[in-house]
Design a protein around this motif. Structure first.
Motif, PDB file in Angstrom:
ATOM      1  N   GLY A 170       0.798  -1.223   0.000  1.00  0.00           N
ATOM      2  CA  GLY A 170       0.000   0.000   0.000  1.00  0.00           C
ATOM      3  C   GLY A 170       0.828   1.268   0.000  1.00  0.00           C
ATOM      4  N   ARG A 171       2.049   1.184   0.495  1.00  0.00           N
ATOM      5  CA  ARG A 171       2.921   2.357   0.568  1.00  0.00           C
ATOM      6  C   ARG A 171       3.284   2.892  -0.815  1.00  0.00           C
ATOM      7  N   PHE A 172       3.207   2.047  -1.845  1.00  0.00           N
ATOM      8  CA  PHE A 172       3.636   2.437  -3.184  1.00  0.00           C
ATOM      9  C   PHE A 172       2.494   2.909  -4.075  1.00  0.00           C
ATOM     10  N   ALA A 173       1.299   3.028  -3.522  1.00  0.00           N
ATOM     11  CA  ALA A 173       0.149   3.475  -4.321  1.00  0.00           C
ATOM     12  C   ALA A 173       0.447   4.824  -4.974  1.00  0.00           C
ATOM     13  N   PHE A 174       0.092   4.954  -6.242  1.00  0.00           N
ATOM     14  CA  PHE A 174       0.401   6.151  -7.016  1.00  0.00           C
ATOM     15  C   PHE A 174      -0.403   7.353  -6.521  1.00  0.00           C
ATOM     16  N   VAL A 175       0.313   8.466  -6.312  1.00  0.00           N
ATOM     17  CA  VAL A 175      -0.302   9.730  -5.895  1.00  0.00           C
ATOM     18  C   VAL A 175       0.102  10.799  -6.921  1.00  0.00           C
ATOM     19  N   PRO A 176      -0.843  11.292  -7.734  1.00  0.00           N
ATOM     20  CA  PRO A 176      -0.496  12.289  -8.760  1.00  0.00           C
ATOM     21  C   PRO A 176       0.245  13.495  -8.216  1.00  0.00           C
ATOM     22  N   ARG A 177      -0.139  13.959  -7.052  1.00  0.00           N
ATOM     23  CA  ARG A 177       0.527  15.136  -6.481  1.00  0.00           C
ATOM     24  C   ARG A 177       1.993  14.847  -6.188  1.00  0.00           C
ATOM     25  N   ALA A 178       2.282  13.621  -5.736  1.00  0.00           N
ATOM     26  CA  ALA A 178       3.678  13.248  -5.466  1.00  0.00           C
ATOM     27  C   ALA A 178       4.490  13.270  -6.749  1.00  0.00           C
ATOM     28  N   ARG A 179       3.867  12.890  -7.850  1.00  0.00           N
ATOM     29  CA  ARG A 179       4.555  12.926  -9.145  1.00  0.00           C
ATOM     30  C   ARG A 179       4.968  14.362  -9.491  1.00  0.00           C
ATOM     31  N   ASP A 259      13.357  11.734  13.003  1.00  0.00           N
ATOM     32  CA  ASP A 259      13.774  13.128  13.117  1.00  0.00           C
ATOM     33  C   ASP A 259      14.747  13.524  12.003  1.00  0.00           C
ATOM     34  N   GLY A 260      14.840  12.679  10.959  1.00  0.00           N
ATOM     35  CA  GLY A 260      15.779  12.940   9.877  1.00  0.00           C
ATOM     36  C   GLY A 260      15.225  13.926   8.873  1.00  0.00           C
ATOM     37  N   PRO A 261      16.035  14.296   7.869  1.00  0.00           N
ATOM     38  CA  PRO A 261      15.613  15.280   6.875  1.00  0.00           C
ATOM     39  C   PRO A 261      14.536  14.719   5.961  1.00  0.00           C
ATOM     40  N   ALA A 262      13.608  15.597   5.562  1.00  0.00           N
ATOM     41  CA  ALA A 262      12.563  15.204   4.636  1.00  0.00           C
ATOM     42  C   ALA A 262      13.105  15.217   3.215  1.00  0.00           C
ATOM     43  N   GLY A 263      12.545  14.437   2.355  1.00  0.00           N
ATOM     44  CA  GLY A 263      12.970  14.389   0.966  1.00  0.00           C
ATOM     45  C   GLY A 263      12.229  13.283   0.259  1.00  0.00           C
ATOM     46  N   PRO A 264      12.305  13.224  -1.078  1.00  0.00           N
ATOM     47  CA  PRO A 264      11.595  12.169  -1.808  1.00  0.00           C
ATOM     48  C   PRO A 264      12.080  10.789  -1.398  1.00  0.00           C
ATOM     49  N   MET A 265      11.150   9.928  -1.041  1.00  0.00           N
ATOM     50  CA  MET A 265      11.446   8.537  -0.760  1.00  0.00           C
ATOM     51  C   MET A 265      11.090   7.706  -1.989  1.00  0.00           C
ATOM     52  N   LEU A 266      11.350   6.408  -1.930  1.00  0.00           N
ATOM     53  CA  LEU A 266      11.182   5.572  -3.103  1.00  0.00           C
ATOM     54  C   LEU A 266       9.774   5.644  -3.692  1.00  0.00           C
ATOM     55  N   PRO A 267       8.686   5.607  -2.908  1.00  0.00           N
ATOM     56  CA  PRO A 267       7.355   5.715  -3.538  1.00  0.00           C
ATOM     57  C   PRO A 267       7.187   7.000  -4.349  1.00  0.00           C
ATOM     58  N   GLU A 268       7.716   8.114  -3.837  1.00  0.00           N
ATOM     59  CA  GLU A 268       7.618   9.374  -4.579  1.00  0.00           C
ATOM     60  C   GLU A 268       8.476   9.351  -5.841  1.00  0.00           C
ATOM     61  N   LEU A 269       9.633   8.729  -5.759  1.00  0.00           N
ATOM     62  CA  LEU A 269      10.511   8.634  -6.923  1.00  0.00           C
ATOM     63  C   LEU A 269       9.889   7.748  -8.001  1.00  0.00           C
ATOM     64  N   LEU A 270       9.256   6.662  -7.599  1.00  0.00           N
ATOM     65  CA  LEU A 270       8.557   5.818  -8.567  1.00  0.00           C
ATOM     66  C   LEU A 270       7.385   6.571  -9.190  1.00  0.00           C
ATOM     67  N   ALA A 271       6.738   7.404  -8.392  1.00  0.00           N
ATOM     68  CA  ALA A 271       5.621   8.202  -8.921  1.00  0.00           C
ATOM     69  C   ALA A 271       6.088   9.142 -10.023  1.00  0.00           C
ATOM     70  N   ALA A 272       7.338   9.569  -9.981  1.00  0.00           N
ATOM     71  CA  ALA A 272       7.868  10.494 -10.983  1.00  0.00           C
ATOM     72  C   ALA A 272       8.232   9.796 -12.286  1.00  0.00           C
ATOM     73  N   MET A 273       8.221   8.470 -12.321  1.00  0.00           N
ATOM     74  CA  MET A 273       8.622   7.702 -13.508  1.00  0.00           C
ATOM     75  C   MET A 273       7.413   7.361 -14.375  1.00  0.00           C
ATOM     76  N   ASP A 274       7.690   7.025 -15.629  1.00  0.00           N
ATOM     77  CA  ASP A 274       6.658   6.567 -16.561  1.00  0.00           C
ATOM     78  C   ASP A 274       6.819   5.091 -16.915  1.00  0.00           C
ATOM     79  N   GLY A 296       2.134   0.847 -10.002  1.00  0.00           N
ATOM     80  CA  GLY A 296       1.338   0.936 -11.215  1.00  0.00           C
ATOM     81  C   GLY A 296       2.119   1.203 -12.476  1.00  0.00           C
ATOM     82  N   LEU A 297       3.430   0.994 -12.449  1.00  0.00           N
ATOM     83  CA  LEU A 297       4.267   1.273 -13.612  1.00  0.00           C
ATOM     84  C   LEU A 297       4.330   0.077 -14.559  1.00  0.00           C
TER      85      LEU A 297
END
Length: 379
Positions: A170-179, A259-274, A296-297
């Protein structure tokens, strides 16, 4: 139940991250011992609440590590020892015996057709592995393909159990906004056709071929997630192909501590791919392919036991291809032609991704733990 996990190292890698994920879902108490390299995954495991001990092993022949590990086993009062990766399996099984624990489960994460953990197989490697294997209770293979390789190697089939790697589906579900947000952070246009690859930047992954293929597809971009010894060499390949500005090297991706720095994680990076491409010709499972399917890729892969061991309809979005650059170029051209930048939708999550949910793997492993602890120890 108290379980001691012993692993060769805790830098970023598939086996290391799989251990962290399992620890989140296993209802047991215990600790992790890393023989070497208490890297980013060690930090993550401790942030999740499991203590990690660094044994400080200096090399494969550091025999002084054996009594140190045996002492940790003896003092911990463990019901079972679970080892991961070749060196930890060899040393861990013997240390468990010396420390008074005769129930040992070992997971074989990285046995390929011609290599183990990226190193060529040899008669000596096999002999040492088989000698130590007999000291354990059972050996876990992360795929049916690995189970067959273990049996071919000489491990008794009745001692082999298959517990597939798993993901938090479920963590990898595609989110258009994340893309949109991730592409903005990476400087990738919203209408770009983005090819993705995930893995250690090592020779066996053959990312150089993927770079050359993307360079031959007009206006395509490559998002490469991972780090390793070939990073600079791959940058040079991109420059030589005239694709330097179209190849994005994101680096290693590991969940940060709370408490670490925020940034794109793998689900968000996959969302950016086609489209996702795995060019490795020798895999033991193919976890990145399963994660991409959960996002969903459409997926192109050269080798992936996780998919090849299932019925054809379990992953309709995945297609096996040859690993040559011309074959990659042809496959990418076809997907590029069908790409609609205005409608970057996703495929339905296939049965394969749901089958490999980490909860199923943890349940199966827990059954093996209970069976081992409830059984009479061997000689």
């Amino acid at each position: 139940m108290r379980v001691l996990h012993v692993i060769t190292g805790l830098g970023i890698g598939g086996a290391e991250q799989q251990l962290r994920l399992l620890l989140r879902h296993l209802p047991v108490q215990g600790r992790v011992v890393t023989l070497t390299n208490p890297g980013p995954v060690a930090v993550g495991i401790e942030a999740d609440g499991t203590p990690v001990t660094h044994l400080g092993m200096t090399g494969n022949r550091d025999l002084g590590a054996l009594p140190r590990l045996a002492r940790l086993v003896r003092e911990g009062g463990y019901d079972l020892v679970h080892t991961h990766l070749y060196r930890a399996c060899v040393y861990g099984r013997l240390a468990a015996r010396l420390g008074g624990v005769r129930r040992v489960i070992a997971t074989e994460h990285s046995l390929g057709t011609s290599q183990i953990e990226g190193r060529p197989l040899s008669a000596g490697t096999r002999a040492l592995y088989l000698a130590s294997e007999r000291l354990g209770t059972s050996t876990v293979a992360v795929s049916a393909s690995v189970a067959r390789r273990l049996a071919d190697w000489g491990v008794a089939p009745e001692r082999i159990e298959v517990v597939p790697n798993g993901i938090e589906t479920g963590r990898f579900a595609f989110v258009p906004r994340a893309r949109r947000l991730t592409r903005g952070v990476l400087g990738i246009p919203e209408d770009a056709f983005v090819v993705g690859g995930v893995g250690r930047l090592a020779p066996g992954k053959r990312f150089d071929r993927l770079i050359r293929a993307v360079a031959s597809v007009p206006e395509a971009r490559l998002l490469l997630v991972g780090d390793g010894e070939r990073r600079e060499e791959l940058r040079a390949v991109a420059r030589a192909c005239g694709a330097e500005g179209r190849v994005h090297f994101f680096g290693a991706c590991e969940d940060p501590p709370a408490d670490g720095p925020a940034g794109p994680m793998l689900p968000e990076l996959l969302a950016a791919m086609d489209v996702f491409v795995s060019t490795s010709p020798d895999e033991t499972f193919g976890l990145a392919v399963v994660e991409a399917l959960a996002a969903g890729l459409p997926v192109l892969y050269v080798a992936c036991p996780a998919i090849e061991d299932l019925p054809a309809d379990a992953a309709p979005g995945a297609r096996r291809i040859g690993g040559s650059v011309p074959e990659l170029v042809g496959a990418l051209h076809r997907l590029r032609t069908a790409h609609d930048p205005g409608r970057p939708g996703r495929l339905p999550v296939p049965a394969a991704a749901r089958r490999y949910d980490i909860a199923h793997s943890a349940d199966r492993l827990m059954t093996l733990y209970e069976r081992a602890v409830g059984s009479r120890p061997g000689p």
